[in-house]
Write a protein that holds these residues in place. Structure first.
Motif, PDB file in Angstrom:
ATOM      1  N   ALA A 167     -17.799 100.237  75.718  1.00 40.65           N
ATOM      2  CA  ALA A 167     -17.527 101.541  75.123  1.00 40.65           C
ATOM      3  C   ALA A 167     -16.445 102.300  75.883  1.00 40.65           C
ATOM      4  CB  ALA A 167     -18.807 102.372  75.073  1.00 40.65           C
ATOM      5  N   ASN A 168     -16.305 102.012  77.195  1.00 45.37           N
ATOM      6  CA  ASN A 168     -15.272 102.690  77.986  1.00 45.37           C
ATOM      7  C   ASN A 168     -13.918 102.002  77.906  1.00 45.37           C
ATOM      8  OD1 ASN A 168     -15.672 100.420  79.546  1.00 45.37           O
ATOM      9  ND2 ASN A 168     -16.558 101.505  81.289  1.00 45.37           N
ATOM     10  N   GLY A 169     -13.803 100.957  77.073  1.00 44.16           N
ATOM     11  CA  GLY A 169     -12.528 100.278  76.886  1.00 44.16           C
ATOM     12  C   GLY A 169     -12.283  99.104  77.802  1.00 44.16           C
ATOM     13  N   HIS A 170     -13.142  98.898  78.800  1.00 48.97           N
ATOM     14  CA  HIS A 170     -12.963  97.777  79.722  1.00 48.97           C
ATOM     15  C   HIS A 170     -13.437  96.476  79.065  1.00 48.97           C
ATOM     16  CE1 HIS A 170     -13.253 100.732  83.357  1.00 48.97           C
ATOM     17  NE2 HIS A 170     -12.159 100.879  82.642  1.00 48.97           N
ATOM     18  N   PRO A 171     -12.782  95.352  79.331  1.00 51.86           N
ATOM     19  CA  PRO A 171     -13.208  94.076  78.732  1.00 51.86           C
ATOM     20  C   PRO A 171     -14.618  93.697  79.167  1.00 51.86           C
ATOM     21  CG  PRO A 171     -11.013  93.900  79.707  1.00 51.86           C
ATOM     22  CD  PRO A 171     -11.563  95.220  80.150  1.00 51.86           C
ATOM     23  N   ARG A 172     -15.344  93.035  78.309  1.00 50.92           N
ATOM     24  CA  ARG A 172     -16.674  92.525  78.654  1.00 50.92           C
ATOM     25  C   ARG A 172     -16.530  91.184  79.364  1.00 50.92           C
ATOM     26  NH1 ARG A 172     -20.953  95.194  76.672  1.00 50.92           N
ATOM     27  NH2 ARG A 172     -20.623  96.709  74.999  1.00 50.92           N
ATOM     28  N   ASP A 173     -15.838  91.218  80.477  1.00 48.88           N
ATOM     29  CA  ASP A 173     -15.425  89.984  81.139  1.00 48.88           C
ATOM     30  C   ASP A 173     -16.617  89.201  81.690  1.00 48.88           C
ATOM     31  OD1 ASP A 173     -13.388  88.186  82.190  1.00 48.88           O
ATOM     32  OD2 ASP A 173     -13.953  88.955  84.148  1.00 48.88           O
ATOM     33  N   MET A 174     -17.556  89.874  82.368  1.00 49.14           N
ATOM     34  CA  MET A 174     -18.673  89.150  82.967  1.00 49.14           C
ATOM     35  C   MET A 174     -19.569  88.533  81.896  1.00 49.14           C
ATOM     36  SD  MET A 174     -18.124  89.213  86.119  1.00 49.14           S
ATOM     37  CE  MET A 174     -19.668  88.480  86.644  1.00 49.14           C
ATOM     38  N   VAL A 175     -19.803  89.258  80.802  1.00 48.73           N
ATOM     39  CA  VAL A 175     -20.604  88.701  79.708  1.00 48.73           C
ATOM     40  C   VAL A 175     -19.866  87.526  79.077  1.00 48.73           C
ATOM     41  CG1 VAL A 175     -21.676  89.183  77.479  1.00 48.73           C
ATOM     42  CG2 VAL A 175     -21.710  90.908  79.277  1.00 48.73           C
ATOM     43  N   CYS A 176     -18.557  87.661  78.936  1.00 53.97           N
ATOM     44  CA  CYS A 176     -17.770  86.586  78.342  1.00 53.97           C
ATOM     45  C   CYS A 176     -17.805  85.333  79.216  1.00 53.97           C
ATOM     46  CB  CYS A 176     -16.330  87.057  78.134  1.00 53.97           C
ATOM     47  SG  CYS A 176     -15.310  85.894  77.212  1.00 53.97           S
ATOM     48  N   ARG A 177     -17.725  85.519  80.519  1.00 54.50           N
ATOM     49  CA  ARG A 177     -17.802  84.359  81.417  1.00 54.50           C
ATOM     50  C   ARG A 177     -19.152  83.657  81.292  1.00 54.50           C
ATOM     51  NH1 ARG A 177     -15.500  86.202  87.240  1.00 54.50           N
ATOM     52  NH2 ARG A 177     -14.535  88.101  86.456  1.00 54.50           N
ATOM     53  N   GLY A 178     -20.226  84.458  81.199  1.00 54.02           N
ATOM     54  CA  GLY A 178     -21.542  83.858  81.011  1.00 54.02           C
ATOM     55  C   GLY A 178     -21.651  83.120  79.692  1.00 54.02           C
ATOM     56  N   LEU A 179     -21.044  83.673  78.646  1.00 60.77           N
ATOM     57  CA  LEU A 179     -21.033  83.013  77.340  1.00 60.77           C
ATOM     58  C   LEU A 179     -20.325  81.662  77.419  1.00 60.77           C
ATOM     59  CD1 LEU A 179     -21.311  83.115  74.156  1.00 60.77           C
ATOM     60  CD2 LEU A 179     -19.047  84.162  74.176  1.00 60.77           C
ATOM     61  N   LEU A 180     -19.150  81.648  78.026  1.00 64.54           N
ATOM     62  CA  LEU A 180     -18.385  80.401  78.130  1.00 64.54           C
ATOM     63  C   LEU A 180     -19.134  79.363  78.964  1.00 64.54           C
ATOM     64  CD1 LEU A 180     -14.760  81.796  78.645  1.00 64.54           C
ATOM     65  CD2 LEU A 180     -15.727  80.776  76.577  1.00 64.54           C
ATOM     66  N   LEU A 181     -19.746  79.804  80.050  1.00 64.17           N
ATOM     67  CA  LEU A 181     -20.481  78.864  80.896  1.00 64.17           C
ATOM     68  C   LEU A 181     -21.681  78.297  80.146  1.00 64.17           C
ATOM     69  CD1 LEU A 181     -20.821  77.502  83.628  1.00 64.17           C
ATOM     70  CD2 LEU A 181     -22.122  79.516  84.391  1.00 64.17           C
ATOM     71  N   GLY A 182     -22.377  79.150  79.389  1.00 60.13           N
ATOM     72  CA  GLY A 182     -23.513  78.667  78.614  1.00 60.13           C
ATOM     73  C   GLY A 182     -23.101  77.656  77.557  1.00 60.13           C
ATOM     74  N   MET A 183     -21.971  77.903  76.894  1.00 61.00           N
ATOM     75  CA  MET A 183     -21.490  76.963  75.887  1.00 61.00           C
ATOM     76  C   MET A 183     -21.052  75.649  76.542  1.00 61.00           C
ATOM     77  SD  MET A 183     -19.379  79.649  73.485  1.00 61.00           S
ATOM     78  CE  MET A 183     -18.881  78.401  72.306  1.00 61.00           C
ATOM     79  N   HIS A 184     -20.455  75.762  77.743  1.00 57.87           N
ATOM     80  CA  HIS A 184     -20.049  74.552  78.483  1.00 57.87           C
ATOM     81  C   HIS A 184     -21.274  73.711  78.835  1.00 57.87           C
ATOM     82  CE1 HIS A 184     -17.897  72.134  81.493  1.00 57.87           C
ATOM     83  NE2 HIS A 184     -18.888  72.408  82.320  1.00 57.87           N
ATOM     84  N   ARG A 185     -22.314  74.360  79.326  1.00 57.51           N
ATOM     85  CA  ARG A 185     -23.524  73.627  79.711  1.00 57.51           C
ATOM     86  C   ARG A 185     -24.243  73.038  78.504  1.00 57.51           C
ATOM     87  NH1 ARG A 185     -25.707  78.046  84.195  1.00 57.51           N
ATOM     88  NH2 ARG A 185     -24.376  77.329  85.932  1.00 57.51           N
TER      89      ARG A 185
END
Length: 292
Positions: A48-66
C-alpha cells in the motif's frame, strides 16, 4: 487439470507460471533477488505504501522452485537473516519505578506515543523483554508499538501487527468472502502484546488505554503504511486471563480458535483454544472490508 500455485494469498495460474519461466529464460544472468524485483515490477506487485512486495515474491519463487514448477538459478549468496537471530533488547535505562497506586482520575494526564521507527522503540523492546511473560518478539510485516506515559515515566506498552490470514470466527463475524479477505486482510490490526508495568496499580487503566488507542491507531497506521485499519482483534487464553479489560472497552467476543495454528496440516487441535476478541473501528467497517 490446470496447474496453480498459492503462496500467502497470492495464486499464480498456468499463464503466470509460463510468464515466470519466460522471465527466467530471458534473464539467465540475473540473481534470484534481481528476478524477484523484476517480477514485482512486471506485475506491479506493491504494498500500500508503494514499495515492492519483494520478500513475499522471493518466497513465492522459492516455493514454486521447490514444487518443481520453475527452475531458479543457483543461489549465489546467503546474506545473514536478521530475523533468525535477534539481539536481546538492551538493558533498560533509569527512570522512575516507584509503586504507583491511585485511581485513574488521580493519575493525571496520560500521553500516548507511537514509537515504531523512533528512538524509543528500543525502550519498548526492553520493557517487553523485562516484564512481559512472553518476552519480546520483533513482529514481521506491518506493525505499531505504543508506550504510554504518566507523571513523566512509562506505565504501559501495547504492540500491534498484521492479522493472521485465516480465522474462522473472525471471518464469520465480518461476513466477507475468501476473495474479499485476501484483498483486505491488511486493513485489520492484531494486538500481540499488552503490558501494564508491574509497579503500576491503577484500576480501569487497561480498558482506558485500549479505548485511547482505538481512537488513534487507524491514523497512525496510515502515516506509516499509507492505509487505515478498520477492525482490531486479539487472542485471550481463557486458562490464564478473563479478558476483563477488553470487555470493559466494549470489545466483542467473536468465538474460539480451532487450536491448530496457522501452518497446521493435520486438521487436529494441537494447542489450547483461545478466545478471539474484536473491536470495529466505526459502524461502516463491514462496508470497507467487504466491498469489491
Amino acid at each position: 487439470m490446470a496447474v496453480e500455485f498459492t503462496y500467502r494469498g497470492k495464486t499464480v495460474d498456468g499463464v503466470g507460471i509460463d510468464f515466470i519461466k519466460q522471465l527466467i529464460a530471458e534473464n539467465p544472468r540475473l540473481s534470484r533477488r534481481r528476478l524477484s524485483a523484476k517480477l514485482c515490477l512486471a506485475w506491479n506487485w506493491v504494498q500500500a505504501n508503494g514499495h515492492p512486495r519483494d520478500m513475499v515474491c522471493r518466497g513465492l519463487l522459492l516455493g514454486m522452485h521447490r514444487a518443481g514448477l520453475i527452475e531458479l538459478p543457483a543461489k549465489r549468496m546467503s546474506p545473514p537473516n536478521p530475523f533468525a537471530r535477534r539481539k536481546v533488547p538492551a538493558p533498560l535505562p533509569d527512570f522512575p519505578r516507584e509503586a504507583l497506586a491511585c485511581t485513574l482520575g488521580e493519575l493525571g494526564g496520560i500521553e500516548v506515543r507511537q514509537v515504531r521507527r523512533t528512538p524509543e522503540e528500543k525502550l519498548f523492546g526492553g520493557l517487553m523483554q523485562a516484564h512481559h511473560y512472553l518476552g519480546y518478539t520483533q513482529p514481521v510485516g506491518e506493525h505499531l508499538k505504543y508506550i504510554y506515559y504518566a507523571r513523566g515515566a512509562p506505565i504501559a506498552c501495547l504492540a500491534w501487527s498484521s492479522s493472521p490470514r485465516h480465522l474462522g470466527a473472525r471471518d464469520r463475524f465480518i461476513g466477507w468472502s475468501a476473495e474479499q479477505r485476501r484483498a483486505h486482510i491488511h486493513l485489520l490490526a492484531y494486538n500481540t502484546r499488552f503490558l501494564i508495568l508491574p509497579w503500576v496499580r491503577v484500576p480501569h487503566l487497561a480498558s482506558h488505554l485500549l479505548a485511547r488507542t482505538a481512537r488513534v491507531i487507524s491514523e497512525d497506521w496510515r502515516k506509516l503504511y499509507h492505509h487505515p485499519v478498520y477492525l482490531l482483534e486479539t487472542f485471550i487464553d481463557p486458562d490464564r486471563f478473563r479478558g476483563t479489560c477488553y470487555r470493559a472497552a466494549n470489545w466483542i467476543l467473536a468465538g474460539l480458535t480451532t487450536g491448530r495454528g496457522k501452518n497446521d496440516q493435520t486438521m487436529r487441535a494441537n494447542r489450547s483454544l483461545k478466545e478471539l476478541w474484536v473491536y470495529p473501528l466505526g459502524p461502516s467497517f463491514r462496508q470497507a472490508l467487504c466491498h469489491g
